[in-house]
Design an enzyme around this catalytic site. Structure first.
Site, PDB file in Angstrom:
ATOM      1  N   ASP A  90       0.820  -1.209   0.000  1.00 15.41           N
ATOM      2  CA  ASP A  90       0.000   0.000   0.000  1.00 15.41           C
ATOM      3  C   ASP A  90       0.861   1.270   0.000  1.00 15.41           C
ATOM      4  O   ASP A  90       2.092   1.200  -0.107  1.00 15.41           O
ATOM      5  CB  ASP A  90      -0.945  -0.064   1.212  1.00 15.41           C
ATOM      6  CG  ASP A  90      -2.268   0.623   0.960  1.00 15.41           C
ATOM      7  OD1 ASP A  90      -2.358   1.444   0.037  1.00 15.41           O
ATOM      8  OD2 ASP A  90      -3.221   0.347   1.714  1.00 15.41           O
TER       9      ASP A  90
ATOM     10  N   ASP B 223      -9.626   3.820  -3.922  1.00 14.93           N
ATOM     11  CA  ASP B 223     -10.432   2.651  -3.528  1.00 14.93           C
ATOM     12  C   ASP B 223     -11.809   2.628  -4.186  1.00 14.93           C
ATOM     13  O   ASP B 223     -12.522   3.625  -4.218  1.00 14.93           O
ATOM     14  CB  ASP B 223     -10.630   2.633  -2.013  1.00 14.93           C
ATOM     15  CG  ASP B 223      -9.345   2.301  -1.298  1.00 14.93           C
ATOM     16  OD1 ASP B 223      -8.273   2.352  -1.924  1.00 14.93           O
ATOM     17  OD2 ASP B 223      -9.422   1.991  -0.093  1.00 14.93           O
TER      18      ASP B 223
HETATM   19  C1  GAL Z   1      -6.112   1.432   1.150  1.00 15.41           C
HETATM   20  C2  GAL Z   1      -6.158   0.397   0.057  1.00 15.41           C
HETATM   21  C3  GAL Z   1      -7.282  -0.561   0.382  1.00 15.41           C
HETATM   22  C4  GAL Z   1      -7.005  -1.217   1.729  1.00 15.41           C
HETATM   23  C5  GAL Z   1      -6.794  -0.152   2.804  1.00 15.41           C
HETATM   24  C6  GAL Z   1      -6.310  -0.749   4.120  1.00 15.41           C
HETATM   25  O1  GAL Z   1      -5.101   2.350   0.875  1.00 15.41           O
HETATM   26  O2  GAL Z   1      -6.352   1.001  -1.186  1.00 15.41           O
HETATM   27  O3  GAL Z   1      -7.418  -1.532  -0.639  1.00 15.41           O
HETATM   28  O4  GAL Z   1      -5.868  -2.028   1.619  1.00 15.41           O
HETATM   29  O5  GAL Z   1      -5.854   0.826   2.393  1.00 15.41           O
HETATM   30  O6  GAL Z   1      -6.112   0.209   5.122  1.00 15.41           O
END
Ligand code: GAL
Length: 486
Positions: free
Chosen positions: A144, A204
């Site tokens: 991430d 997301d």
């Molecule tokens: C976001 C990511 C999501 C999930 C989330 C967890 O940045 O795009 O898919 O992993 O963090 O905190």
């Protein structure tokens, strides 16, 4: 000299990833979309059982991926600590259980000092964390982008930050699928393929087909000002973002459109079918996002359609691309409404055609053979336009509701799946099934189209029609500038 140059152009691998993984887009499950931080070893094991008992593993969903929120700080030795309340037996034990059931195990970290949910991140601890993942027998890392200490804003800065983990994973000697999650920032579609098996191209996803949201303000991944990809991105927003860079995906490295929302409840059945079809056609990884302990028959029969999955797992590894877009159609209360036509090459000279209706009403849609094969030669010059084609509807043989209900309610045990004509890709891989012309991968033939002809369909509001064209006369040999692995 010229022939040498042509040869090197033809022969040069277009992907620098050399870990041998994700030759077709990865498939599996990830907890984040439905469960967020509510993670535990029991969740992973219970979910794996459902994947197995429902036949979803057999159709291809073989990675079980744990997302954020699994750690409990970092020890003075520099190594990350597993939260023992959530994972009392530790990660190596979890991996073993999953491996015993025939799954591969995925984990998550962030190229930042913290993860997005503010747990320990791997930035500047890449070596230790890669060693931990390898020592736990992990097979996949989702990586991430939160809390990166400002180390972004220019492609090379992001590349370097993500490259440290790629090298650390490589140094462990364990093949670990590397899945970047930097939300499309810093033109990741231009460099992701050098170090990773997949790269997210948007903020997301959320459980809406087309609702616009301020938190997902960017609409084009190639726009240099699209530096805050955010969250709350609709299915349509993501499709439009990836459209200009679908050709970046190829075997070994894929544009990642984010995890599936199928089954979470915010979309209609037709919208979920459209979402799933487009992810499959664009060769996105297919990671189920629903809580499978609550799996419904309707969700199962979308996720398990082998005719659609075969498009995603096609050995040619080429995304469909958009060949038509019409914004002059009925708009919804947010001012959103459009139709799109997508087309793309498939294994053995087949062709995919999708009518996507995102207008606010049912639409008549059509495409001529000249349009469908425009990428093989514009203005009707492609050899394929002179051929006759059988048209297969890839949704026409969706599993019936009664059978799906019986499976979900365990009325049909795994050993009996053959009776319901189950497609098992662990026994017959998609490449072989396609070669053999396995009927389950073709859906249902609904007609033919020949020179000068067109395909026409009435497409309901917020829905797709998805077709495979297969040559009646044996096909045209395609010339490809890409190195292929067929
Ligand atoms: C976001 C990511 C999501 C999930 C989330 C967890 O940045 O795009 O898919 O992993 O963090 O905190």
């Amino acid at each position: 000299m010229l022939s040498l140059l042509i040869h090197s152009l033809l022969a040069s691998p277009t992907s620098a990833v050399n870990n041998g993984l994700a030759r077709t887009p990865q498939m599996g499950w990830n907890n984040w979309n439905s469960l967020g931080c509510d993670v535990s070893q029991a969740l992973l094991i219970d979910t794996s059982r459902v994947l197995l008992d429902s036949g979803l593993r057999d159709v291809g969903y073989n990675y079980v991926v744990l997302d954020d929120c699994w750690s409990d700080g970092r020890g003075s030795d520099g190594y990350i600590i597993v939260d023992k309340r959530k994972f009392p037996q530790g990660m190596k034990w979890v991996a073993k259980q999953l491996h015993n059931m025939g799954f591969l195990y995925g984990m998550y970290s962030s190229a930042g000092e913290l993860t997005c949910a503010r747990y320990e991140g791997s930035l500047d601890h890449e070596k230790e964390d890669a060693q931990s993942f390898a020592s736990w027998d992990v097979d996949y890392l989702k990586y991430d982008n939160c809390y990166h200490k400002g180390r972004f804003g220019y492609p090379e800065v992001s590349f370097n930050r993500y490259n440290v983990m790629w090298e650390a994973l490589n140094a462990t000697g364990r093949p670990i699928l590397y899945s970047l999650c930097n939300w499309g920032e810093d033109y990741v579609h231009t460099w992701g393929m050098s170090i990773a098996n997949s790269w997210r191209i948007s903020g997301d996803i959320y459980d809406s087909f087309s609702r616009p949201d301020d938190l997902c303000s960017c609409t084009d991944a190639t726009n240099p000002h699209c530096i805050a990809p955010g969250s709350h991105c609709s299915v349509l927003n993501i499709i439009n973002k990836v459209a200009p860079c679908v050709d970046r995906g190829q075997y070994g490295g894929w544009n990642d459109l984010d995890m599936l929302e199928v089954g979470l409840g915010g979309m209609t059945d037709e919208e979920y079918k459209a979402h799933f079809s487009m992810w499959a056609a664009i060769k996105s990884p297919l990671l189920i996002g629903a809580d499978l302990r609550e799996l419904s028959a309707q969700t199962l029969s979308i996720l398990n359609n082998p005719a659609v999955i075969a498009v995603n797992q096609d050995p040619l590894g080429k995304s469909a691309h958009r060949i038509g877009r019409n914004l002059n159609v009925a708009k919804d209360k947010y001012g959103i409404g459009e139709t799109q036509i997508w087309s793309g090459p498939l294994y053995q000279g087949d062709q995919l055609v999708i009518f996507l209706n995102a207008a606010d009403e049912d639409m008549e849609m059509s495409a001529t053979l000249d349009e469908i094969f425009v990428s093989d030669g514009p203005e009707g010059s492609a050899a394929q336009t002179k051929q006759r084609w059988n048209i297969y509807d890839l949704w026409a043989k969706r599993m019936d509701q009664t059978t799906a209900e019986q499976i979900v309610e365990s009325g049909i045990a795994r050993p009996e799946f053959k009776k319901v004509n189950w497609y098992n890709s662990t026994e017959l891989p998609y490449a072989e099934g396609l070669k053999a012309g396995d009927k389950r991968l073709l859906g249902q033939q609904i007609g033919k189209v020949g020179p000068g002809g067109q395909i026409k369909a009435k497409v309901p509001r917020h829905a797709v029609k998805m077709y495979r064209l297969r040559s009646v006369d044996g096909g045209v040999k395609r010339y490809s500038i890409y190195k292929q692995e067929l």
